[in-house]
Design an enzyme around this catalytic site. Structure first.
Site, PDB file in Angstrom:
ATOM      1  N   ASN A 129       1.014  -1.279  -0.053  1.00  0.00           N
ATOM      2  CA  ASN A 129      -0.073  -0.041   0.092  1.00  0.00           C
ATOM      3  C   ASN A 129       0.972   1.447  -0.067  1.00  0.00           C
ATOM      4  O   ASN A 129       1.454   1.514   1.002  1.00  0.00           O
ATOM      5  CB  ASN A 129      -0.957   0.148   1.306  1.00  0.00           C
ATOM      6  CG  ASN A 129      -1.821   0.913   1.347  1.00  0.00           C
ATOM      7  OD1 ASN A 129      -1.567   2.194   0.266  1.00  0.00           O
ATOM      8  ND2 ASN A 129      -2.326   1.019   2.380  1.00  0.00           N
ATOM      9  N   LYS A 161      -0.026   4.150  -0.475  1.00  0.00           N
ATOM     10  CA  LYS A 161      -0.529   5.181   0.110  1.00  0.00           C
ATOM     11  C   LYS A 161      -0.619   6.801  -0.626  1.00  0.00           C
ATOM     12  O   LYS A 161      -0.346   6.464  -1.871  1.00  0.00           O
ATOM     13  CB  LYS A 161      -0.144   5.772   1.708  1.00  0.00           C
ATOM     14  CG  LYS A 161      -0.074   4.167   2.570  1.00  0.00           C
ATOM     15  CD  LYS A 161      -0.226   4.517   4.032  1.00  0.00           C
ATOM     16  CE  LYS A 161      -0.054   3.016   4.668  1.00  0.00           C
ATOM     17  NZ  LYS A 161      -0.105   3.347   6.084  1.00  0.00           N
ATOM     18  N   HIS A 184      -9.435   0.670   4.677  1.00  0.00           N
ATOM     19  CA  HIS A 184      -8.342   0.869   5.522  1.00  0.00           C
ATOM     20  C   HIS A 184      -8.413   1.654   6.714  1.00  0.00           C
ATOM     21  O   HIS A 184      -9.459   2.695   6.786  1.00  0.00           O
ATOM     22  CB  HIS A 184      -7.273   1.555   4.617  1.00  0.00           C
ATOM     23  CG  HIS A 184      -5.821   1.232   5.221  1.00  0.00           C
ATOM     24  ND1 HIS A 184      -5.657   2.281   6.123  1.00  0.00           N
ATOM     25  CD2 HIS A 184      -4.938   0.383   4.807  1.00  0.00           C
ATOM     26  CE1 HIS A 184      -4.264   2.086   6.359  1.00  0.00           C
ATOM     27  NE2 HIS A 184      -4.016   0.886   5.628  1.00  0.00           N
ATOM     28  N   GLU A 244      -6.999   3.936   8.052  1.00  0.00           N
ATOM     29  CA  GLU A 244      -6.676   5.424   7.889  1.00  0.00           C
ATOM     30  C   GLU A 244      -8.041   6.184   7.007  1.00  0.00           C
ATOM     31  O   GLU A 244      -8.004   7.193   7.298  1.00  0.00           O
ATOM     32  CB  GLU A 244      -5.279   5.562   7.050  1.00  0.00           C
ATOM     33  CG  GLU A 244      -4.122   5.267   7.831  1.00  0.00           C
ATOM     34  CD  GLU A 244      -2.961   4.992   6.947  1.00  0.00           C
ATOM     35  OE1 GLU A 244      -2.894   5.255   5.649  1.00  0.00           O
ATOM     36  OE2 GLU A 244      -2.041   4.704   7.670  1.00  0.00           O
ATOM     37  N   GLU A 284      -5.413  -5.610  10.221  1.00  0.00           N
ATOM     38  CA  GLU A 284      -4.309  -4.911  10.526  1.00  0.00           C
ATOM     39  C   GLU A 284      -4.474  -3.965  11.670  1.00  0.00           C
ATOM     40  O   GLU A 284      -5.369  -2.875  11.907  1.00  0.00           O
ATOM     41  CB  GLU A 284      -4.326  -3.626   9.404  1.00  0.00           C
ATOM     42  CG  GLU A 284      -4.139  -4.517   7.914  1.00  0.00           C
ATOM     43  CD  GLU A 284      -3.572  -3.156   7.106  1.00  0.00           C
ATOM     44  OE1 GLU A 284      -2.481  -3.289   6.599  1.00  0.00           O
ATOM     45  OE2 GLU A 284      -4.117  -2.034   6.779  1.00  0.00           O
ATOM     46  N   GLY A 339       2.345   1.607  10.841  1.00  0.00           N
ATOM     47  CA  GLY A 339       3.435   2.691  10.706  1.00  0.00           C
ATOM     48  C   GLY A 339       4.184   2.957  12.133  1.00  0.00           C
ATOM     49  O   GLY A 339       4.604   4.189  12.168  1.00  0.00           O
ATOM     50  N   SER A 365       3.388  -2.756  10.265  1.00  0.00           N
ATOM     51  CA  SER A 365       4.797  -2.775  10.296  1.00  0.00           C
ATOM     52  C   SER A 365       5.530  -4.146  10.269  1.00  0.00           C
ATOM     53  O   SER A 365       6.393  -4.255  10.707  1.00  0.00           O
ATOM     54  CB  SER A 365       5.340  -2.437  11.814  1.00  0.00           C
ATOM     55  OG  SER A 365       4.526  -0.993  12.092  1.00  0.00           O
TER      56      SER A 365
HETATM   57  C1  PEP Z   1      -0.781  -0.146   6.057  1.00  0.00           C
HETATM   58  O1  PEP Z   1      -1.013   1.114   6.006  1.00  0.00           O
HETATM   59  O2  PEP Z   1      -1.705  -1.016   5.564  1.00  0.00           O
HETATM   60  C2  PEP Z   1       0.275  -0.621   6.922  1.00  0.00           C
HETATM   61  C3  PEP Z   1       0.227  -2.019   7.055  1.00  0.00           C
HETATM   62  O3  PEP Z   1       1.419   0.119   7.125  1.00  0.00           O
HETATM   63  P1  PEP Z   1       2.827  -0.140   7.526  1.00  0.00           P
HETATM   64  O4  PEP Z   1       3.287  -1.412   7.043  1.00  0.00           O
HETATM   65  O5  PEP Z   1       3.586   1.094   7.420  1.00  0.00           O
HETATM   66  O6  PEP Z   1       2.563  -0.234   9.059  1.00  0.00           O
END
Ligand code: PEP
Length: 273
Positions: free
Chosen positions: A12, A14, A101, A103, A182, A188, A228
């Site tokens: 992703n 973003k 997601h 976010e 997630e 992040g 992460s």
């Molecule tokens: C995400 O935003 O879907 C995600 C998993 O980000 P990160 O790997 O940076 O934690």
């Protein structure tokens, strides 16, 4: 016949990148595919650029890597300023979309200030419409840190997934669904869920699906872990029985990291039906 639970790794990207940086990233990913084609054949790799970069990526990327949108409009084309419909994505040849997601979801959308975007209903409409247009959907769920501390992680995932589950009407549609667990606190932050903690939630989602939908759907649906994921922790996570892939944010912006996560999936992932 391809396994219903082929390991699947999504990147992703973003709201990142320029024409130049995205083109460079794609070229580096293409080189990684050429260096290790078998890994990219045994693991389904997907990247999700910003809408504006999708055509560049579609034209340039090795066909072993599929392209996803990071979101979409909940219905057809029309007077919906700023929206992108599944019909337009399909027209470009985009097969996949990420929906819900954290976010973007209401209540956890801190990156957008006070605005709450995705209600469960909107997520449901989006999944319904995307499926009706033949798209493949990665549907995200996951709890906040507060909810994790209250030990309601699985309940939160069920609450987020329930409207979506009601919108899926056939075994054929279920084949086009991937669930991404997630945990919001892991996204992040550099702090991943442990293999054991992730496995508890993945197994919990699967047994809930067995009860609410069917044993067949529960055993065939792929559940990705996201939060992460990095080249360091992916080998361990990939070995969990109920982890069928990853949704990767930060590490997917670097071809070398993304390719090594794909290779870990090829080597350690559960890849049979
Ligand atoms: C995400 O935003 O879907 C995600 C998993 O980000 P990160 O790997 O940076 O934690």
């Amino acid at each position: 016949m391809e396994s219903p639970r082929k390991f699947i790794v999504g990147g992703n990207w973003k709201c990142n990148g320029t024409v130049a940086s995205v083109s460079k990233l794609v070229d580096e990913l293409n080189a990684a595919v050429e260096a290790n084609p078998e890994d990219f054949k045994s693991v389904q790799a997907i990247v999700a650029p910003s809408f504006v970069h999708i055509p560049i990526v579609m034209q340039r990327i090795n066909p072993l890597i599929k392209v996803a949108a990071q979101d979409l409009h909940f219905g057809h084309c029309g007077a919906y300023t700023g929206e992108v419909s599944a019909d337009q994505l399909k027209d470009l040849g985009v097969e996949w979309v990420i929906i819900g997601h954290s976010e973007r979801r209401a209540g956890t959308a801190s990156n957008y200030g006070v605005m709450a975007f995705e209600s469960p209903e909107r997520v449901q409409w989006k999944v319904s419409y995307a499926l009706s247009r033949g798209m493949k959907v990665i549907i995200c769920c996951g709890e906040t840190l507060h909810e994790r501390k209250a030990e309601v992680s699985i309940d939160i995932c069920k609450t987020q997934l329930w409207p979506v589950v009601r919108a899926i009407h056939s075994a054929e549609e279920w084949k086009r669904i991937v669930i991404a667990y997630e945990p919001v606190w892991a996204i992040g932050t550099g702090v991943s869920a442990s293999k054991a903690d992730a496995e508890v939630v993945h197994a919990g989602i699967r047994s809930w699906l067995a009860k609410e939908v069917s044993k067949e759907v529960a055993s065939n649906v792929r559940i990705q872990y996201g939060g992460s994921v990095s080249p360091k922790n992916c080998m361990d996570l990939a070995q969990a029985t109920d982890i069928d892939g990853f949704l990767v944010g930060g590490a997917s912006l670097f071809a070398e990291s993304f390719a090594s996560i794909i290779s870990a999936g090829a080597k350690f992932g559960r890849n049979e039906s």
